[in-house]
Each structure stands twice: as structure tokens, then as C-alpha cells.
Design an enzyme around this catalytic site. Sequence first.
Site, PDB file in Angstrom:
ATOM      1  N   CYS A  12       1.004  -0.951   0.106  1.00  0.00           N
ATOM      2  CA  CYS A  12      -0.263   0.246   0.016  1.00  0.00           C
ATOM      3  C   CYS A  12       0.928   1.019  -0.070  1.00  0.00           C
ATOM      4  N   VAL A  34      12.145  -4.940   7.007  1.00  0.00           N
ATOM      5  CA  VAL A  34      11.893  -5.981   6.390  1.00  0.00           C
ATOM      6  C   VAL A  34      10.732  -7.179   6.200  1.00  0.00           C
ATOM      7  N   ASN A 118       6.181  -4.531  17.537  1.00  0.00           N
ATOM      8  CA  ASN A 118       6.940  -4.008  16.654  1.00  0.00           C
ATOM      9  C   ASN A 118       5.544  -2.739  16.197  1.00  0.00           C
ATOM     10  N   THR A 144      -7.829  -1.362  10.897  1.00  0.00           N
ATOM     11  CA  THR A 144      -8.220  -2.314   9.907  1.00  0.00           C
ATOM     12  C   THR A 144      -9.735  -2.647  10.166  1.00  0.00           C
ATOM     13  N   SER A 179      -7.196 -12.052  15.340  1.00  0.00           N
ATOM     14  CA  SER A 179      -6.086 -12.120  15.091  1.00  0.00           C
ATOM     15  C   SER A 179      -5.003 -11.711  16.347  1.00  0.00           C
ATOM     16  N   TYR A 181      -2.250  -9.918  15.099  1.00  0.00           N
ATOM     17  CA  TYR A 181      -2.045  -8.825  14.303  1.00  0.00           C
ATOM     18  C   TYR A 181      -3.546  -7.952  14.563  1.00  0.00           C
ATOM     19  N   HIS A 182      -4.514  -8.272  14.846  1.00  0.00           N
ATOM     20  CA  HIS A 182      -6.145  -7.782  13.887  1.00  0.00           C
ATOM     21  C   HIS A 182      -5.908  -6.516  15.672  1.00  0.00           C
ATOM     22  N   LYS A 185      -4.140  -3.913  15.975  1.00  0.00           N
ATOM     23  CA  LYS A 185      -4.290  -2.824  15.737  1.00  0.00           C
ATOM     24  C   LYS A 185      -5.382  -2.098  16.245  1.00  0.00           C
ATOM     25  N   GLN A 208      -8.933   0.361   7.264  1.00  0.00           N
ATOM     26  CA  GLN A 208      -9.210  -0.793   5.773  1.00  0.00           C
ATOM     27  C   GLN A 208      -9.517  -1.489   6.046  1.00  0.00           C
ATOM     28  N   ALA A 238      -7.440 -11.782  -0.114  1.00  0.00           N
ATOM     29  CA  ALA A 238      -8.379 -13.481  -0.411  1.00  0.00           C
ATOM     30  C   ALA A 238      -8.542 -13.158  -1.662  1.00  0.00           C
ATOM     31  N   ARG A 241      -5.227 -13.691  -4.190  1.00  0.00           N
ATOM     32  CA  ARG A 241      -4.974 -14.550  -3.876  1.00  0.00           C
ATOM     33  C   ARG A 241      -5.160 -15.874  -4.776  1.00  0.00           C
TER      34      ARG A 241
HETATM   35  P1  NAD Z   1       3.260  -4.290   3.347  1.00  0.00           P
HETATM   36  O1  NAD Z   1       4.007  -5.454   4.546  1.00  0.00           O
HETATM   37  O2  NAD Z   1       3.481  -4.630   2.610  1.00  0.00           O
HETATM   38  O3  NAD Z   1       3.882  -3.103   3.717  1.00  0.00           O
HETATM   39  C1  NAD Z   1       4.759  -2.536   4.677  1.00  0.00           C
HETATM   40  C2  NAD Z   1       5.565  -2.281   4.705  1.00  0.00           C
HETATM   41  O4  NAD Z   1       6.286  -1.442   6.685  1.00  0.00           O
HETATM   42  C3  NAD Z   1       6.702  -3.107   4.862  1.00  0.00           C
HETATM   43  O5  NAD Z   1       7.650  -2.453   3.644  1.00  0.00           O
HETATM   44  C4  NAD Z   1       7.801  -2.998   5.706  1.00  0.00           C
HETATM   45  O6  NAD Z   1       9.182  -3.612   6.116  1.00  0.00           O
HETATM   46  C5  NAD Z   1       7.618  -2.272   6.410  1.00  0.00           C
HETATM   47  N1  NAD Z   1       7.122  -1.946   8.404  1.00  0.00           N
HETATM   48  C6  NAD Z   1       7.191  -3.202   8.930  1.00  0.00           C
HETATM   49  N2  NAD Z   1       7.887  -3.254  10.311  1.00  0.00           N
HETATM   50  C7  NAD Z   1       7.636  -1.797  10.072  1.00  0.00           C
HETATM   51  C8  NAD Z   1       9.163  -0.647  11.348  1.00  0.00           C
HETATM   52  N3  NAD Z   1       8.892  -1.098  12.583  1.00  0.00           N
HETATM   53  N4  NAD Z   1       9.591   0.111  10.242  1.00  0.00           N
HETATM   54  C9  NAD Z   1       9.764   0.538   9.932  1.00  0.00           C
HETATM   55  N5  NAD Z   1       8.440   0.128   8.531  1.00  0.00           N
HETATM   56  C10 NAD Z   1       8.318  -1.015   8.863  1.00  0.00           C
HETATM   57  O7  NAD Z   1       1.828  -4.249   4.138  1.00  0.00           O
HETATM   58  P2  NAD Z   1       0.768  -3.294   3.332  1.00  0.00           P
HETATM   59  O8  NAD Z   1      -0.016  -4.294   2.188  1.00  0.00           O
HETATM   60  O9  NAD Z   1       1.387  -2.150   2.203  1.00  0.00           O
HETATM   61  O10 NAD Z   1      -0.399  -3.252   4.790  1.00  0.00           O
HETATM   62  C11 NAD Z   1       0.209  -1.201   4.661  1.00  0.00           C
HETATM   63  C12 NAD Z   1      -0.873  -1.137   6.100  1.00  0.00           C
HETATM   64  O11 NAD Z   1      -2.155  -1.236   5.880  1.00  0.00           O
HETATM   65  C13 NAD Z   1      -0.434  -1.935   7.190  1.00  0.00           C
HETATM   66  O12 NAD Z   1      -0.490  -1.554   8.686  1.00  0.00           O
HETATM   67  C14 NAD Z   1      -1.639  -2.990   7.088  1.00  0.00           C
HETATM   68  O13 NAD Z   1      -2.124  -3.253   8.222  1.00  0.00           O
HETATM   69  C15 NAD Z   1      -2.785  -1.951   6.604  1.00  0.00           C
HETATM   70  N6  NAD Z   1      -3.627  -2.630   5.777  1.00  0.00           N
HETATM   71  C16 NAD Z   1      -3.026  -3.173   5.515  1.00  0.00           C
HETATM   72  C17 NAD Z   1      -4.337  -3.870   4.277  1.00  0.00           C
HETATM   73  C18 NAD Z   1      -4.157  -5.125   2.447  1.00  0.00           C
HETATM   74  O14 NAD Z   1      -5.287  -5.287   1.911  1.00  0.00           O
HETATM   75  N7  NAD Z   1      -2.451  -4.884   2.241  1.00  0.00           N
HETATM   76  C19 NAD Z   1      -6.173  -3.604   4.568  1.00  0.00           C
HETATM   77  C20 NAD Z   1      -6.109  -3.079   5.800  1.00  0.00           C
HETATM   78  C21 NAD Z   1      -5.173  -2.653   6.268  1.00  0.00           C
HETATM   79  N1  USQ Z   2      -9.790 -16.497   2.719  1.00  0.00           N
HETATM   80  C1  USQ Z   2     -10.299 -17.954   2.373  1.00  0.00           C
HETATM   81  N2  USQ Z   2      -9.597 -18.129   1.449  1.00  0.00           N
HETATM   82  C2  USQ Z   2      -8.235 -17.662   1.141  1.00  0.00           C
HETATM   83  C3  USQ Z   2      -7.665 -16.690   1.983  1.00  0.00           C
HETATM   84  C4  USQ Z   2      -8.679 -16.282   2.668  1.00  0.00           C
HETATM   85  O1  USQ Z   2     -11.727 -18.160   2.634  1.00  0.00           O
HETATM   86  O2  USQ Z   2      -6.820 -18.394   0.727  1.00  0.00           O
HETATM   87  C5  USQ Z   2     -10.618 -15.660   4.162  1.00  0.00           C
HETATM   88  C6  USQ Z   2     -10.020 -15.477   5.650  1.00  0.00           C
HETATM   89  O3  USQ Z   2     -10.402 -17.103   6.195  1.00  0.00           O
HETATM   90  C7  USQ Z   2     -11.052 -14.745   5.577  1.00  0.00           C
HETATM   91  C8  USQ Z   2     -11.502 -13.780   4.932  1.00  0.00           C
HETATM   92  O4  USQ Z   2     -10.935 -14.585   3.721  1.00  0.00           O
HETATM   93  O5  USQ Z   2     -11.961 -14.815   5.875  1.00  0.00           O
HETATM   94  C9  USQ Z   2     -10.107 -12.641   4.292  1.00  0.00           C
HETATM   95  O6  USQ Z   2      -9.066 -13.149   4.162  1.00  0.00           O
HETATM   96  P1  USQ Z   2      -7.318 -12.433   4.155  1.00  0.00           P
HETATM   97  O7  USQ Z   2      -6.152 -13.165   4.087  1.00  0.00           O
HETATM   98  O8  USQ Z   2      -8.100 -12.127   2.975  1.00  0.00           O
HETATM   99  O9  USQ Z   2      -7.679 -10.750   5.170  1.00  0.00           O
HETATM  100  P2  USQ Z   2      -7.473 -10.720   6.573  1.00  0.00           P
HETATM  101  O10 USQ Z   2      -6.751 -11.854   7.253  1.00  0.00           O
HETATM  102  O11 USQ Z   2      -8.491 -10.624   7.295  1.00  0.00           O
HETATM  103  O12 USQ Z   2      -6.046  -8.857   6.172  1.00  0.00           O
HETATM  104  C10 USQ Z   2      -5.902  -8.816   5.699  1.00  0.00           C
HETATM  105  C11 USQ Z   2      -4.273  -7.827   5.276  1.00  0.00           C
HETATM  106  C12 USQ Z   2      -4.155  -7.173   6.551  1.00  0.00           C
HETATM  107  C13 USQ Z   2      -5.323  -6.276   6.960  1.00  0.00           C
HETATM  108  C14 USQ Z   2      -6.576  -6.691   6.651  1.00  0.00           C
HETATM  109  C15 USQ Z   2      -8.885  -6.168   6.889  1.00  0.00           C
HETATM  110  O13 USQ Z   2      -3.658  -9.259   5.530  1.00  0.00           O
HETATM  111  O14 USQ Z   2      -3.284  -6.236   6.830  1.00  0.00           O
HETATM  112  O15 USQ Z   2      -4.988  -5.199   8.110  1.00  0.00           O
HETATM  113  O16 USQ Z   2      -7.249  -7.755   5.287  1.00  0.00           O
HETATM  114  S1  USQ Z   2      -9.457  -6.995   7.167  1.00  0.00           S
HETATM  115  O17 USQ Z   2     -10.069  -7.690   6.527  1.00  0.00           O
HETATM  116  O18 USQ Z   2     -10.964  -5.654   6.796  1.00  0.00           O
HETATM  117  O19 USQ Z   2      -9.410  -6.833   8.705  1.00  0.00           O
END
Ligand code: NAD
Ligand code: USQ
Length: 382
Positions: A12, A34, A118, A144, A179, A181-182, A185, A208, A238, A241
Amino acid sequence: MRIIVAGGDGFCGWPTALYLSKQGHDVTIVDNLVRRKIDDELNSNSVTPIATLEERVEKWEELTGKEIQTFTGDLNHYDFLREVFRQTNPDAFVHFAEQRSAPYSMIDREHAVYTQSNNVIGNLNVLYAIKEFAPECHLIKLGTMGEYGTPNIDIEEGYIEIEHKGRKDLLPYPKQPGSFYHLSKVHDSHNIMFACKIWGIRATDLNQGVVYGLHTEETKMDPVLANRVDYDGVYGTALNRFINQAAIGHDITVYGSGGQTRAFLNIEDTVRCVEIAAENPADQGEFRVFNQFTEWFSVNDLAERVQKIAKEEGLDTQVKKIENPRIESEEHYYNAVNTKLRDLGLEPHLLTDDVIRDILRVAVENKERIIEENVLPSITWK
Ligand code: NAD
Ligand code: USQ
């Protein structure tokens, strides 16, 4: 505006940094890289080949004449963060820099502890740095939709009015994350809300949904600017993938019965939402929450849509229900509010067949890069 994009090397963050730079903002990327190391740990990779951060920003400057400064370092190292603030004096700090995979956080104790330390400590350091060095700076923090979980009532934007024993109050919406992770947040949101209250910091929590897609206008300008795309069972999300599974003839992996419903948005809307938040800052002392998504879908709906487009593209793809590695509701009510960003001007890019087709074509072009052993989920919640 002087804007720091922390996590600006990620999925993102990179397109957001480019988009904000293109709008004329003075952008600085902070990232400890990382995520690239975690690819090595998991023996995984991005479907698209990605250039180094140095190559990326050099190419951007060559094509546009715009400079993006970079600082390679960790938000958890306060001396480093202090130096970044001293040198840049930001008007806005966009915070993407966290460990964002739910399955990664559930591998074992070490990965849960890493994720929470982290994320929570990094974010706490950012709050202190704003207080000490840039008290006017607007924190734009990526939260999230998963903070709310799947309650049996409508999901509001951050707050809900509660009437209890004849009295009323506007309270933070209940959190039921799924999780470690969640949960990180949720802990961040609480710390930010408290810091806004005691120090008068201005902050926007962008709750998001799941992000799909890969390209934006800017990342399409040159292969060196290409964004990463995750497909594996740990970082792949999802819809992206499912599309990558279809590209290699793998079954589409629906976990459990597939009634799980989640909020989604296109990466092209992520970059615009951040711009909207930056251009309309929260007031001093305000902790504002926006739900950042455009539509919601069940996992079954997405699997069927991908299967249909894959068929049209000549790919024979099956949808397979596999045992759910997570503990989550597979049939539930879902209705979430997302009006605040729309009211400020967001015009959504909705999920059309053409959008799925475009992502699928990129996946097919790069399909030899997909490591098939990484596709099935390997981490369970149990
Ligand atoms: P990503 O893993 O691709 O990018 C995260 C970046 O942050 C990486 O480049 C990593 O190197 C850097 N990073 C992690 N820890 C760090 C630290 N301690 N110091 C400096 N840099 C650090 O993830 P993304 O998909 O781009 O997600 C970005 C943000 O958006 C996250 O906070 C995630 O929770 C949130 N988010 C993502 C999604 C999604 O679907 N990808 C959905 C909702 C929310
Ligand atoms: N799922 C499947 N099949 C798959 C992958 C996922 O059925 O192959 C299901 C999961 O069980 C879950 C849903 O799809 O119910 C979403 O899973 P996901 O892996 O797409 O999303 P999630 O684990 O929630 O995490 C992702 C991002 C995270 C962000 C979050 C937004 O990795 O950083 O915070 O989406 S949210 O879902 O709104 O919390």
C-alpha cells in the site's frame, strides 16, 4: 505538504508515496525493509518482480523530476525516528509500517510477540515523536476493518451511541478482532485515542478493508515502479490470492463454508483515501475514524466471480472448500458504514469483471514466479 510515508516500500505504501509525490507533496519514505526479509524467511516472493527501493525512487525522479527522500530504519528505534522528524519536520505522517499478516502473527509465540511489539511500540514511538518534534503533524494511521470483527449489528465509523440505564454516551465501537495481528491494531487505536486526549495530537485512523489489485497510474509508468503482489498462504489476501490461484490452475481455496464477509477496496482507492485524509486533517486533539472500503463480499462470491472470469480467459478453475485454518464465523450478519470518505470526495473504483481480468492477466504473465508449495495455508489458529 511535507508528508512521511512510513512503510513506503510495501504494497500500500509504495503506490501511495508515488501518488502523493505526483500531487506535488514533498514525500519522504521511511521503511526498514523487513517485509523483503520476511519473504526470505517464508521462502516466498511477490508475483511481480520488484526493484530495490533505491532503484524505485531513482526511476521516479528520472521520469517525473520529483525527488522522494528515503530513510532506511525501524520505527522501533527512537533515535532513528527522532532524526527523521528533525530532518523532515512533517505536516503529515502516514503510518503503514506494521507487520500486517494475520496468519504470520499466529505462527507461534515468537511471531505473535514480534507482531505486537513491532506494531504497538513502533506506533507509540510515532506518537511520542509527534508530541516532541512536530505537535501540529497529522497522524494518518492505517487501522483495519477487522478491528470490529463481525458483530450481529451494523458497524459504525469508530464510535457508537449507547443508551444504558437511562443515560447516553458516544463510545468507541466494541472491538472483536480475529488474530494477534488484528489485536495489535486495536491496541494502536487505543494508544492513539489516549494520546490525542492528553497531548492534543490530531489523528485519523483509517480502518481499511482488504485491498485488492496492484497497479495505480503511477506504478504502471515503468516496470521498475511495479508494485508487489502477494499470493501465498501467509501474506496473500482473499481476492488477489484467488486470482493468482486461477492463473496457475490451482483450485480456489475457500476456507470453510465461505460465508465469511469482508469489506474490500481497490489499491487505487487506498492512495486516494490517504490523500483525502491528508487534505482534510483532523482537528488538534481529535481522534477521527474513517472506515476505508468501498464494497463488501463473501468469500464464496469472490471465488465464483474469479472462476467465471478465469473461464472466459480459457482457464479451467475449480472452487474448493477446504478446512478453515482460522477460528472465525463462517455465516454472519455484515453491514458496515463507510460514508465519511465518500462525503469528502472519494469516488470508488468498484470491482468489475474488467478489474478482475486485468489482475488475472498480470498474474498469468508472471505465473512462473508463483511457488506452488506456498499457495495452500500452512498456519492454523489452533
Ligand atoms: P506490507 O507488508 O506490504 O508493507 C508494510 C511495510 O512496512 C513494509 O515495507 C515493511 O518493510 C515496513 N515495516 C514494517 N515494520 C516496520 C518498522 N517497524 N519500521 C519501519 N518499517 C516497517 O503491508 P501493506 O499491505 O502495504 O499494508 C500496509 C498497512 O496497511 C499495514 O499497517 C496494514 O495493517 C494496513 N492494511 C493493509 C491491508 C491489505 O489488504 N494489504 C488492508 C487493511 C489494512
Ligand atoms: N480466506 C479464504 N481463502 C483464502 C484466504 C482467505 O477463504 O485463501 C478468507 C479468510 O478466512 C477470511 C477472509 O478470507 O475470512 C479474509 O482473509 P484475508 O487473508 O484476505 O484478510 P485478513 O487476514 O483479514 O487480512 C488482510 C490484510 C490485513 C488487513 C485485513 C483487512 O492482510 O493487513 O488488516 O485484510 S480486514 O479483513 O478488513 O481486517
